[in-house]
Design a protein around this motif. Structure first.
Motif, PDB file in Angstrom:
ATOM      1  N   TYR A 423       0.870  -1.010   0.091  1.00 35.36           N
ATOM      2  CA  TYR A 423       0.066  -0.148  -0.171  1.00 35.36           C
ATOM      3  C   TYR A 423       0.770   1.108  -0.036  1.00 35.36           C
ATOM      4  N   ARG A 424       2.162   1.281   0.087  1.00 33.83           N
ATOM      5  CA  ARG A 424       2.818   2.344   0.416  1.00 33.83           C
ATOM      6  C   ARG A 424       2.824   3.421  -0.644  1.00 33.83           C
ATOM      7  N   PRO A 425       2.710   3.256  -2.125  1.00 33.32           N
ATOM      8  CA  PRO A 425       2.577   4.297  -2.981  1.00 33.32           C
ATOM      9  C   PRO A 425       1.262   4.989  -2.742  1.00 33.32           C
ATOM     10  N   MET A 426       0.137   4.387  -2.222  1.00 34.58           N
ATOM     11  CA  MET A 426      -0.887   4.918  -1.784  1.00 34.58           C
ATOM     12  C   MET A 426      -0.728   5.773  -0.641  1.00 34.58           C
ATOM     13  N   ALA A 427      -0.373   5.326   0.385  1.00 33.92           N
ATOM     14  CA  ALA A 427      -0.033   5.883   1.710  1.00 33.92           C
ATOM     15  C   ALA A 427       0.883   7.285   1.385  1.00 33.92           C
ATOM     16  N   LEU A 428       1.798   7.102   0.586  1.00 35.27           N
ATOM     17  CA  LEU A 428       2.630   8.464   0.345  1.00 35.27           C
ATOM     18  C   LEU A 428       1.915   9.322  -0.461  1.00 35.27           C
ATOM     19  N   THR A 429       0.862   8.934  -1.326  1.00 36.05           N
ATOM     20  CA  THR A 429      -0.075   9.931  -1.840  1.00 36.05           C
ATOM     21  C   THR A 429      -1.171  10.492  -0.895  1.00 36.05           C
ATOM     22  N   ASN A 430      -1.349   9.574   0.010  1.00 38.41           N
ATOM     23  CA  ASN A 430      -2.248   9.875   1.023  1.00 38.41           C
ATOM     24  C   ASN A 430      -1.828  11.274   1.814  1.00 38.41           C
ATOM     25  N   ARG A 431      -0.459  11.057   2.434  1.00 39.55           N
ATOM     26  CA  ARG A 431       0.264  12.042   3.066  1.00 39.55           C
ATOM     27  C   ARG A 431       0.455  13.141   2.211  1.00 39.55           C
ATOM     28  N   ALA A 432       0.823  13.392   0.879  1.00 38.66           N
ATOM     29  CA  ALA A 432       0.836  14.572   0.103  1.00 38.66           C
ATOM     30  C   ALA A 432      -0.280  15.155  -0.072  1.00 38.66           C
ATOM     31  N   LEU A 433      -1.491  14.562  -0.145  1.00 38.30           N
ATOM     32  CA  LEU A 433      -2.765  15.049  -0.241  1.00 38.30           C
ATOM     33  C   LEU A 433      -2.934  16.062   1.115  1.00 38.30           C
ATOM     34  N   ALA A 434      -2.587  15.417   2.206  1.00 36.55           N
ATOM     35  CA  ALA A 434      -2.818  16.112   3.784  1.00 36.55           C
ATOM     36  C   ALA A 434      -1.824  17.462   3.758  1.00 36.55           C
ATOM     37  N   ILE A 438      -2.154  21.895   3.784  1.00 38.58           N
ATOM     38  CA  ILE A 438      -1.522  23.011   4.451  1.00 38.58           C
ATOM     39  C   ILE A 438      -0.328  23.690   3.981  1.00 38.58           C
ATOM     40  N   ASP A 439      -0.505  23.777   2.417  1.00 35.89           N
ATOM     41  CA  ASP A 439       0.404  24.347   1.682  1.00 35.89           C
ATOM     42  C   ASP A 439       1.744  24.092   1.738  1.00 35.89           C
ATOM     43  N   ARG A 440       1.949  22.774   1.955  1.00 35.21           N
ATOM     44  CA  ARG A 440       3.197  22.385   1.917  1.00 35.21           C
ATOM     45  C   ARG A 440       3.618  21.493   0.679  1.00 35.21           C
ATOM     46  N   TRP A 441       3.586  22.455  -0.502  1.00 33.25           N
ATOM     47  CA  TRP A 441       3.587  21.769  -1.789  1.00 33.25           C
ATOM     48  C   TRP A 441       5.002  20.994  -2.094  1.00 33.25           C
ATOM     49  N   ASP A 442       6.052  21.666  -1.718  1.00 33.78           N
ATOM     50  CA  ASP A 442       7.151  21.111  -1.977  1.00 33.78           C
ATOM     51  C   ASP A 442       7.583  19.706  -1.319  1.00 33.78           C
ATOM     52  N   ASP A 443       7.006  19.709  -0.056  1.00 33.31           N
ATOM     53  CA  ASP A 443       7.138  18.215   0.625  1.00 33.31           C
ATOM     54  C   ASP A 443       6.054  17.221  -0.041  1.00 33.31           C
ATOM     55  N   ALA A 444       5.086  17.827  -0.564  1.00 35.27           N
ATOM     56  CA  ALA A 444       3.958  16.890  -1.140  1.00 35.27           C
ATOM     57  C   ALA A 444       4.645  16.397  -2.332  1.00 35.27           C
ATOM     58  N   SER A 445       5.350  17.298  -3.247  1.00 36.48           N
ATOM     59  CA  SER A 445       5.904  16.833  -4.557  1.00 36.48           C
ATOM     60  C   SER A 445       6.891  15.727  -4.249  1.00 36.48           C
ATOM     61  N   ARG A 446       7.869  15.940  -3.118  1.00 43.18           N
ATOM     62  CA  ARG A 446       8.789  14.772  -3.106  1.00 43.18           C
ATOM     63  C   ARG A 446       8.048  13.548  -2.749  1.00 43.18           C
ATOM     64  N   LEU A 447       6.953  13.535  -2.047  1.00 38.03           N
ATOM     65  CA  LEU A 447       6.315  12.240  -1.799  1.00 38.03           C
ATOM     66  C   LEU A 447       5.456  11.644  -2.899  1.00 38.03           C
ATOM     67  N   ILE A 448       4.946  12.615  -4.006  1.00 34.19           N
ATOM     68  CA  ILE A 448       4.524  11.994  -4.891  1.00 34.19           C
ATOM     69  C   ILE A 448       5.657  11.439  -5.800  1.00 34.19           C
ATOM     70  N   ASP A 449       6.618  11.995  -6.020  1.00 31.22           N
ATOM     71  CA  ASP A 449       7.791  11.720  -6.824  1.00 31.22           C
ATOM     72  C   ASP A 449       8.250  10.171  -6.398  1.00 31.22           C
TER      73      ASP A 449
END
Length: 601
Positions: A423-434, A438-449
């Motif tokens: 499930y890890r790819p989905m979990a990383l995407t979940n975290r990026a969504l959260a 809260i406007d942490r776009w750069d952190d979200a981008s690294r998770l999506i990558d």
């Protein structure tokens, strides 16, 4: 006839009903609901040349001509969710309320956007395809000599779902049993997932989760806050569906002495007069009338605004929190019980509609129990068939996300990514969504990558990367991602919306028009699409179409003037106000929901 004073003694409609031929004569639907269907000429037999026969057809003729009967009764439309949506989608039109369009419910659209439809990449879980039919028309043993049977079974036409009221009132025992069995069939789940312990004499809290997998200590005088996770496990739509203003779904939470059963604290119980405890954590819609009063009798033509609309979406979760002290005189162990209970209807409505007091049945759909010792508690080993730990954490994270506790949700999803490799790819995407919330776009981008490195075709992650790229101004790359998503999910309305917006930005109005018109083929009442088409038609010089879209949008859009009405209603009803806030705690000493402070959030 619409009336405030229904007739109770004479009920001529009791003798009416919907026959087989009524539904099986429907030829087309318009996707707007409220009976938006086209009926063809009824027939019991249809010959190969198209000749339709109805009058004078005998049972024996049907038995002798099964193929002709099947041709008359069945067509692909009847197996589609859109067919069911002809009635299981509803609105209050301006012609009824002399005000404007108000959405009542849209179960068919909820299914289309759920994981069960296989038409959306956005749900938190991936499920096998299901339709209304596969869930509510399950195979059952066929009577002997039934010529329509396949492998000894036929499709049940009981449509067992949530209506316990009619079979109870009319004493249709088999139907009531079927509905009750469906409600109890693991469609919803309850998990006493965590406890926050504040030892007596301190303000510091200890977070204990998962509760039954942890070793910890509690003492008399400690203050405990239990986090109960409620999950919509196996429904393709929200729970409760449809008319939440007069259905009654709630959590009954009880703390008792394990040895004696003495109840110490409780919330969400049915009172002796048959009414629900006002402090219950509930899933209801509060309708408000033009004069600011509570529309609790389902006079939908009088509704002006919705003050609360609580639900648990398909594949999603909610968290109910209960705070209580460990009593000084408590026994050696406390038993915590949480139950999801459902009743059709509310006591107010049933007494009104029936003209007398009728105690309709309350069904317990899911139960969780946990016994904690006053003193040391040891972690319990998982039992066979128990929900995996990663999924319990994930449901908790989803609940935090839907309660708008995005920072906490991100922390939980990080734990999920560590717990389960699949499930890890989905979990990383979940975290990026959260983090995006809260406007942490750069952190979200690294998770999506990271998610796409593990699963390069994960459409859910591609969609979020498109959002990030659009936010950064990388519009061509964003569009490329969206088009990849649409290759896999051509009816994903969110991706079509993004494609339309990106096309507008680059002034490709023909492409934008196509995207928003495709959304309207899925949902003809999508307000955003009508608004965008109004603008696009103007750009294309299609002024008549633009004016038509402007008129539709004016009726569909929310009325900002009604919002103060909802706010004032909640101010005057504190027992409802707490439930309208995503994150609140039920203080079992005070008896009312307590809205969390900004620090707690």
């Amino acid at each position: 006839m619409l009336t405030d004073k229904p007739a109770f003694k004479q009920r001529p409609f009791d003798e009416d009903g919907v026959s087989c031929i009524a539904c099986h004569s429907i030829q087309d639907v318009n996707r707007r609901g409220i009976g938006g269907y086209v009926m063809g000429e009824p027939a019991l037999l249809v010959k190969e040349d198209g000749t339709r026969l109805l009058e004078g057809v005998t049972d024996q003729q049907i038995l002798d001509n099964v193929n002709d009967h099947r041709r008359a009764m069945m067509r692909p439309l009847l197996k589609s969710p859109e067919f069911c949506g002809a009635c299981h989608k509803s609105q209050v039109p301006k012609e009824l309320n002399d005000y404007k369009f108000l959405r009542a419910f849209m179960v068919a659209d909820e299914l289309q956007m759920s994981s069960f439809s296989k038409e959306s990449p956005h749900p938190f879980y991936v499920r096998d395809r299901e339709t209304c039919n596969t869930c509510h028309m399950k195979p059952e043993a066929a009577p002997k000599f039934d010529v329509s049977a396949k492998n000894g079974t036929i499709k049940s036409h009981r449509w067992a779902a949530g209506n316990t009221a009619i079979p109870f009132y009319y004493k249709f025992t088999e139907q009531l049993d079927a509905v009750t069995k469906f409600l109890e069939s693991d469609v919803m789940g309850v998990d006493i997932f965590a406890v926050r312990r504040r030892p007596v004499g301190t303000d510091k809290e200890e977070f204990i989760a998962p509760l039954n997998r942890s070793s910890y200590k509690i003492g008399r005088g400690d203050t405990l806050t239990a986090d109960v996770v409620i999950t919509n496990k196996n429904l393709g739509h929200s729970f409760p569906p449809e008319l939440r203003d007069f259905y009654e779904a709630h959590i009954q939470f009880t703390v008792s002495e394990a040895a004696t059963g003495r109840v110490l604290f409780q919330s969400g119980f049915i009172k002796p007069d048959g009414f629900l405890d006002e402090s219950a954590h509930n899933y209801k819609t509060y309708l408000v009338m033009a004069d600011g009063t509570f529309n609790d009798k389902h006079h939908i033509w009088k509704t002006r605004v919705i003050a609360q609309n609580n639900q648990v979406g398909s594949g999603r979760s909610d968290v109910a929190r209960y705070r209580f002290p460990v009593p000084k005189d408590a026994g050696d162990a406390l038993k915590i019980t949480a139950q999801l209970r459902y009743r059709r209807f509310t006591k107010v409505f049933s007494d009104y509609a029936m003209g007398k007091s009728v105690d309709f049945p309350v069904v317990t759909m899911a139960t969780a129990e946990y016994t904690m010792k006053v003193g040391e508690n040891e972690a319990q080993a998982p039992v066979k068939g128990a929900m995996p730990e990663w999924r319990r954490w994930n449901n908790y994270g989803i609940a935090l996300f839907d309660n708008r506790q995005f920072a906490l949700a991100a922390e939980v999803f990080a734990r999920v990514a560590d717990l389960d490799e699949t499930y890890r790819p989905m979990a990383l995407t979940n975290r990026a969504l959260a983090l995006i919330e809260i406007d942490r776009w750069d952190d979200a981008s690294r998770l999506i990558d990271a998610a796409l490195e593990l699963n390069p075709t994960l459409a859910r992650a591609l969609f979020q990367r498109a959002r990030i790229r659009r936010q950064r101004g990388q519009l061509a790359d964003a569009e490329s991602d969206i088009r990849r998503v649409l290759e896999a999910f051509p009816r994903d309305r969110l991706s079509l919306q993004q494609l339309g917006e990106l096309s507008k930005i680059k002034r490709d109005f023909a492409a934008a028009r196509d995207a928003f018109e495709r959304i309207l083929q899925i949902d003809p009442e999508d307000a955003g699409s009508h608004y965008n088409l109004m603008l696009i038609y103007r750009k294309l010089g299609l002024n008549d179409q633009a004016r038509a879209e402007a008129k539709i949008f004016a009726d569909l859009k929310d009325d900002p003037g009604a919002l103060p009405l909802a706010s004032e209603f909640l101010r005057r009803h504190p027992e409802m106000k707490g439930e309208s806030v995503p994150f609140h705690v039920h203080d079992l000493l005070k008896g009312q929901p307590e809205v969390a402070s900004s620090e707690d959030r």
